[in-house]
Scaffold this motif. Structure first.
Motif, PDB file in Angstrom:
ATOM      1  N   CYS A 136       0.816  -1.213   0.000  1.00  0.00           N
ATOM      2  CA  CYS A 136       0.000   0.000   0.000  1.00  0.00           C
ATOM      3  C   CYS A 136       0.851   1.266   0.000  1.00  0.00           C
ATOM      4  O   CYS A 136       0.369   2.346   0.339  1.00  0.00           O
ATOM      5  N   TYR A 193      -0.863   4.841   0.786  1.00  0.00           N
ATOM      6  CA  TYR A 193      -1.478   5.163  -0.505  1.00  0.00           C
ATOM      7  C   TYR A 193      -0.938   6.467  -1.104  1.00  0.00           C
ATOM      8  O   TYR A 193      -1.695   7.324  -1.550  1.00  0.00           O
ATOM      9  N   TYR A 247      -9.544  -6.758  -5.752  1.00  0.00           N
ATOM     10  CA  TYR A 247      -8.966  -5.591  -5.087  1.00  0.00           C
ATOM     11  C   TYR A 247      -7.581  -5.996  -4.626  1.00  0.00           C
ATOM     12  O   TYR A 247      -7.290  -7.175  -4.446  1.00  0.00           O
ATOM     13  N   HIS A 248      -6.710  -4.964  -4.422  1.00  0.00           N
ATOM     14  CA  HIS A 248      -5.324  -5.277  -4.066  1.00  0.00           C
ATOM     15  C   HIS A 248      -4.692  -6.180  -5.111  1.00  0.00           C
ATOM     16  O   HIS A 248      -4.040  -7.170  -4.788  1.00  0.00           O
ATOM     17  N   HIS A 277      -3.381  -1.295  -7.026  1.00  0.00           N
ATOM     18  CA  HIS A 277      -4.585  -0.553  -6.630  1.00  0.00           C
ATOM     19  C   HIS A 277      -5.154   0.322  -7.757  1.00  0.00           C
ATOM     20  O   HIS A 277      -5.335   1.526  -7.576  1.00  0.00           O
TER      21      HIS A 277
END
Ligand SMILES: [Cu+2]
Length: 480
Positions: free
Chosen positions: A96, A146, A347-348, A424
């Motif tokens: 992330c 992020y 997702y991810h 992402h």
């Protein structure tokens, strides 16, 4: 020539034919020349058994760095040619975070994951030649979860967005200067404040400014003064999880960026639109909507100028997963639904173009998702006839110079594809650079190297693309 040319104020994506019913043309199921083809999921032997490919970076040697997991972050370098993988675990929990290649091909990884949507204060530099990670100075004690990292024309790296170590918005705008010759450690400084949010999508434009798209608003940064100008809101409310592309443009560079789909746990959208930063006043133009609402789709630009979308979901993070890849071919009025992969990439997840024209897909940290297995997609163009071949091309070319590509396929287009750095829904370096052909002979072609704002200094995959959109295998070249 099938080049997708996006002149100022026009978006030629969306100008193509539709069937008599108005519905997208569909093809017989299972025809790889129409749908493409996925490999079965595979897990490279050894270290890969612990790694979930939330982040994937294509390295200048054609290998793939992928990392992620629940905790801690682990990683490996995968060689698509031999099918082998070597473990190379990051020194911190960098899942992330954000990452990009430097001009010399080393990979800068910024931030990562603390507890409950908080960031860590970590910057590290990965060297593909030695598989080593070297700690870099951090600008502040605020942390990044992020964040976005964007390489600038002068080789410095813009760091912005994300959450701090306490989970607040990190509004610091920092600039990282790569290590001087003979050193492994760069420097960092703060250049101002800006509310970029989570993973603001950013691209350097031909005039040297930086275009930013976020779920809140868009903006343009002038690196000469570090000032930001806010742009109009898009037509559709994309929320988070939209897929972003810098659309392929002419050899003078692209000024058009797209927001495609998006959403969160409260709903998703199929809407897609683009904005031309060279037009004043800036406005948004609709692109063909996705066949279904989709968020968290991994964006990949293909050498023929197509937009590819991999995975994603239609509600939240892992709910209502979408397994089919989508493709918007230049000039088409609709997205084509391509073959479905086996594993969920809701997702991810991450996807990057490989030098042979295929696409590597990895990730999904949720229960029942793709987990440690990877898949590789062969787009339809790999089943549509003979591929052009690069007989010889230089390994280095300077901005503003020209170089010769030796090939029997002298009527091909030539494009530079920036190696992907994806996670992402974001590719921090996705870029398709059309090269102007200045001469063609019986044995090849001469192409002009654009400026350092159109083709940022660094490594590229040089593809030839046939008149019908079939790409060669890439030849690696360093520009600048
Ligand atoms: Cu994440």
């Amino acid at each position: 020539m099938a080049a997708l040319v996006l002149a100022a104020g026009t978006a030629t994506l969306g100008a193509g034919p539709v069937s008599a019913s108005g519905a997208p043309a569909t093809a017989p199921l299972g025809d790889p020349s129409v749908e493409g083809s996925w490999t079965s999921p595979f897990t490279p032997a050894g270290p890969a058994s612990r790694v979930i490919g939330v982040h994937t970076v294509l390295l200048y040697n054609g290998k793939v760095l992928t990392f992620g997991n629940l905790t801690p972050t682990v990683g490996y370098v995968y060689d698509p040619v031999t099918g082998t993988a070597t473990e190379t675990d990051p020194p911190a929990d960098v899942e992330c975070g954000g990452m990009t290649a430097l001009e010399d091909g080393r990979i800068l990884v910024v931030g990562g994951r603390g507890l409950k949507n908080t960031g860590i204060n970590n910057i590290t530099l990965f060297d593909p030649a030695t598989l080593t990670w070297t700690a870099q100075p951090t600008a502040s004690s605020r942390g990044r979860y992020y964040p976005t990292v964007t390489r600038l024309p002068d080789g410095e790296v813009l760091i912005s967005g994300g959450n701090t170590t306490t989970g607040a918005n990190n509004t610091d705008v920092d600039v990282y200067t790569p290590p001087p010759a003979g050193s492994n450690v760069g420097t960092i400084r703060n250049v101002g404040q800006h509310l970029g949010g989570l993973y603001p999508r950013q691209w350097v434009l031909p005039n040297g400014t930086v275009l930013e798209e976020t779920s809140r608003k868009s903006a343009i940064l002038d690196p000469a003064t570090w000032t930001w100008t806010t742009l109009p809101a898009p037509i559709t409310r994309h929320k988070s999880g939209f897929s972003a592309y810098l659309l392929p443009g002419p050899p003078s560079g692209s000024t058009v960026a797209a927001m495609v789909g998006g959403g969160d746990g409260t709903g998703t959208t199929a809407g897609a639109e683009s904005m031309d930063a060279a037009v004043s006043p800036v406005s948004w133009n609709r692109l063909p909507s996705l066949p279904q609402s989709r968020a968290h789709m991994s964006p990949v630009i293909l050498p023929d100028g197509s937009l590819l979308g991999v995975g994603g979901n239609s509600l939240g993070n892992f709910q209502q997963p979408q397994y089919s890849a989508l493709q918007l071919v230049p000039g088409s009025s609709s997205w084509t639904t391509l073959a479905s992969q086996v594993d969920r990439r809701g997702y991810h997840s991450s996807a990057v173009l490989l030098p042979d024209g295929t696409v590597f897909s990895a990730g999904d940290t949720g229960a029942g998702g793709g987990g440690i297995a990877d898949e590789i997609f062969s787009p339809p163009y790999l089943f549509q006839g003979a591929r052009p071949t690069v007989t010889a091309a230089p390994s280095q070319a300077d901005h503003g110079a020209s170089f010769t590509i030796t090939t029997p396929d002298v009527n091909s287009r030539a494009v530079l594809m920036s190696p992907g750095a994806a996670t992402h829904t974001t590719d921090f370096s996705g870029r398709h650079v059309e090269l102007a052909v200045t001469d063609r002979s019986d044995t090849g072609m001469t192409v002009a190297v654009p400026s350092d704002t159109v083709a940022l200094t660094g490594y590229y995959m040089l593809f030839l693309v046939s008149s019908t959109g079939v790409p060669s295998v890439a030849s690696w070249i360093h520009i600048g």
